[in-house]
Motif scaffolding. Structure first.
Motif, PDB file in Angstrom:
ATOM      1  N   MET A   1      -8.714   6.560  -7.984  1.00 17.18           N
ATOM      2  CA  MET A   1      -8.775   8.027  -7.938  1.00 17.18           C
ATOM      3  C   MET A   1      -9.568   8.612  -8.686  1.00 17.18           C
ATOM      4  SD  MET A   1      -5.911   8.659  -5.845  1.00 17.18           S
ATOM      5  CE  MET A   1      -5.451  10.250  -6.428  1.00 17.18           C
TER       6      MET A   1
ATOM      7  N   ILE B   1      -5.393   1.403  -8.932  1.00 17.59           N
ATOM      8  CA  ILE B   1      -5.520   2.544  -7.748  1.00 17.59           C
ATOM      9  C   ILE B   1      -5.656   3.939  -8.647  1.00 17.59           C
ATOM     10  CG2 ILE B   1      -3.043   3.133  -7.841  1.00 17.59           C
ATOM     11  CD1 ILE B   1      -3.327   4.045  -5.106  1.00 17.59           C
TER      12      ILE B   1
ATOM     13  N   GLU C   1       1.990   6.409  -7.087  1.00 17.45           N
ATOM     14  CA  GLU C   1       0.775   7.335  -7.536  1.00 17.45           C
ATOM     15  C   GLU C   1       1.115   8.762  -7.528  1.00 17.45           C
ATOM     16  OE1 GLU C   1      -2.721   8.024  -9.013  1.00 17.45           O
ATOM     17  OE2 GLU C   1      -1.728   6.179  -9.113  1.00 17.45           O
TER      18      GLU C   1
ATOM     19  N   GLY D   1       0.135  -0.972  -7.933  1.00 22.66           N
ATOM     20  CA  GLY D   1      -1.194  -0.406  -8.005  1.00 22.66           C
ATOM     21  C   GLY D   1      -2.420  -1.324  -8.294  1.00 22.66           C
TER      22      GLY D   1
ATOM     23  N   ALA E   1       0.935  -1.239   0.069  1.00 19.37           N
ATOM     24  CA  ALA E   1       0.048   0.051  -0.075  1.00 19.37           C
ATOM     25  C   ALA E   1       0.826   1.166  -0.081  1.00 19.37           C
ATOM     26  CB  ALA E   1      -0.799   0.137   1.167  1.00 19.37           C
ATOM     27  N   LYS E   2       1.922   1.314   0.846  1.00 21.94           N
ATOM     28  CA  LYS E   2       2.742   2.278   0.887  1.00 21.94           C
ATOM     29  C   LYS E   2       3.704   2.663  -0.491  1.00 21.94           C
ATOM     30  CE  LYS E   2       4.043   1.358   5.640  1.00 21.94           C
ATOM     31  NZ  LYS E   2       5.024   0.888   6.644  1.00 21.94           N
TER      32      LYS E   2
ATOM     33  N   ALA F   1      -3.758   2.366   0.828  1.00 19.44           N
ATOM     34  CA  ALA F   1      -3.115   3.139  -0.073  1.00 19.44           C
ATOM     35  C   ALA F   1      -3.850   4.567  -0.304  1.00 19.44           C
ATOM     36  CB  ALA F   1      -2.926   2.450  -1.506  1.00 19.44           C
ATOM     37  N   LEU F   2      -5.308   4.507  -0.465  1.00 19.22           N
ATOM     38  CA  LEU F   2      -5.990   5.781  -0.792  1.00 19.22           C
ATOM     39  C   LEU F   2      -5.767   6.714   0.142  1.00 19.22           C
ATOM     40  CD1 LEU F   2      -9.005   4.395  -2.428  1.00 19.22           C
ATOM     41  CD2 LEU F   2      -7.139   5.465  -3.572  1.00 19.22           C
TER      42      LEU F   2
ATOM     43  N   ILE G   1      -3.341   7.005   2.666  1.00 20.65           N
ATOM     44  CA  ILE G   1      -2.087   7.627   2.234  1.00 20.65           C
ATOM     45  C   ILE G   1      -1.906   8.600   1.310  1.00 20.65           C
ATOM     46  CG2 ILE G   1       0.579   7.189   1.887  1.00 20.65           C
ATOM     47  CD1 ILE G   1       0.197   4.334   2.890  1.00 20.65           C
ATOM     48  N   VAL G   2      -2.443   8.453   0.207  1.00 20.11           N
ATOM     49  CA  VAL G   2      -2.343   9.680  -0.676  1.00 20.11           C
ATOM     50  C   VAL G   2      -3.089  10.814  -0.486  1.00 20.11           C
ATOM     51  CG1 VAL G   2      -3.336  10.169  -3.178  1.00 20.11           C
ATOM     52  CG2 VAL G   2      -2.108   7.878  -2.789  1.00 20.11           C
ATOM     53  N   ASP G   3      -4.274  10.438   0.205  1.00 19.18           N
ATOM     54  CA  ASP G   3      -5.193  11.613   0.750  1.00 19.18           C
ATOM     55  C   ASP G   3      -4.454  12.519   1.805  1.00 19.18           C
ATOM     56  OD1 ASP G   3      -7.394  13.373   0.900  1.00 19.18           O
ATOM     57  OD2 ASP G   3      -8.657  11.706   1.660  1.00 19.18           O
TER      58      ASP G   3
ATOM     59  N   ALA H   1       0.903   3.770  -3.308  1.00 23.19           N
ATOM     60  CA  ALA H   1       0.842   5.162  -3.022  1.00 23.19           C
ATOM     61  C   ALA H   1       1.554   6.240  -3.404  1.00 23.19           C
ATOM     62  CB  ALA H   1       0.427   5.632  -1.385  1.00 23.19           C
TER      63      ALA H   1
END
Length: 362
Positions: free
Chosen positions: A341, A337, A132, A288, A125-126, A260-261, A263-265, A129
């Motif tokens: 998004m 991913i 991405e 992803g 996930a890290k 993952a999402l 972390i991106v957020d 992210a």
């Protein structure tokens, strides 16, 4: 005694006998029910689920909830009455016992496997992210595990960095199996490695380990005839800043997408959900790619009961999930991913008609 009274008494006694038999008769099934759902953007047990240091973060709103499933224990002996009730209930699924505990696997073994999968899903996930967000991550191939009693036991160790096999550079875990299976059983394979202790010491010092050594392992024959050495190759990473996922008592790989999402957020100024309650599930790999999970219908029930309006659903789970969709919940099909998004952008901008929705066909 009047005939009608006798008939009713006989029927009542028969019903009681059937109920007693149903309680006593054991069946080889297990049960799945909705488990807890946790907002990856929020707190759990008094601390943030996602903790990031060494990089700028931004406030978040809304929900990006990961979902779980509760299962009966390995030694639970389900009776016939419980099985029938589970088959008829909306918020439970009855499945063959060996679906959850194959090959006689104990609950302890299953828990250990789930813990390992959960840990690996966090790492992926890290990586997904940061990829991405175009933030570089250093990666290398390692010996992930060594099978007891295999030719590699005592020669290779979990955490050893694999630089090459038979002199051919290794870039990803699949390269290892490909190079090993070029051999015939009984032939030698030469691994060029950085031993785990040296690799760990170099990483701690912020340096790159350069000294390698060659280790020769003699292959053996697998059940399908292939040459094997008895290791599982994996990937390890060095991240440019600290990302910690604090969530205990959860196992398995299915939270990867939502982590993952989340972390991106936290690493971007835009709120991905726009304040909307979004839940979801799905494994994720370093690239992803989102993969299917088990218990999808219980996860949608659990998510909707907590208030979710949209549910990010792995493409390969769509057909199953669409069989019984909780009222008020929209199932959104995702395969990567990037898909997730794009879907979140449609949600926060109100373009929900554009969302790729799950159907009975997938």
């Amino acid at each position: 005694m009047p005939r009608r009274t006798a008939t009713m008494l006989a029927s009542t006694l028969m019903l009681i006998a059937l109920l007693c038999a149903g309680v006593l008769i054991k069946v080889p099934y297990a049960e799945m029910t909705p488990g807890p759902t946790v907002n990856t953007l929020g707190d759990h047990d008094g601390e943030p689920v996602l903790q990031i240091s060494g990089h700028k973060t931004y406030p978040t709103t809304g929900h990006l909830n990961m979902t779980t499933v509760r299962v009966t224990s390995a030694d639970y002996n389900m009776n016939l009455v419980s099985a029938v009730y589970g088959w008829l209930a909306h918020d439970s699924i009855v499945v063959p016992h060996n679906t959850l505990y194959p090959d006689g696997k104990t609950e302890q073994q299953s828990s250990q496997e789930n813990a390992e999968e959960f840990s690996q899903s966090q790492e992926s996930a890290k990586v997904a992210a940061l990829n991405e967000l175009k933030i570089p991550v250093k990666s290398w191939v390692i010996v992930q595990s060594v099978i007891k009693g295999s030719p590699s036991e005592g020669r290779l160790h979990a955490g050893d960095v694999i630089k090459a096999v038979d002199g051919a550079k290794v870039d990803k875990p699949a390269d290892v199996a490909k190079l090993v299976t070029k051999h015939k059983p009984g032939q030698d394979v030469v691994f060029t490695i950085v031993p785990v202790k040296e690799a760990a010491a170099a990483e701690k010092a912020g340096k790159q380990a350069t000294r390698t050594q060659n280790v020769t392992v003699t292959t053996e024959k697998a059940k399908d005839g292939r040459a094997i050495v008895g290791i599982q190759a994996g990937t390890d990473h060095t991240f440019p800043f600290a990302i910690d996922i604090k969530l205990a008592d959860v196992g398995g790989p299915s939270a990867g997408l939502m982590f993952a999402l989340g972390i991106v957020d936290k690493l971007t100024p835009d709120n991905l959900t726009g304040g909307t309650f979004v839940a979801g599930t799905g494994t994720i790999d370093d690239d992803g790619k989102v993969g299917p999970i088990g218990g999808i219908q219980m996860k949608t029930v659990g998510a909707r009961s907590k208030g979710a309006r949209y549910f990010l659903t792995p493409k390969d789970n769509c057909a199953e999930a669409a069989k019984d969709v909780p009222g008020g919940l929209t199932l959104v099909k995702v395969d990567t991913i990037d898909d997730a998004m794009t879907a979140l952008k449609d949600v926060r901008t109100g373009r929900t008609a554009d969302l790729p929705k799950c159907t009975a066909k997938g």
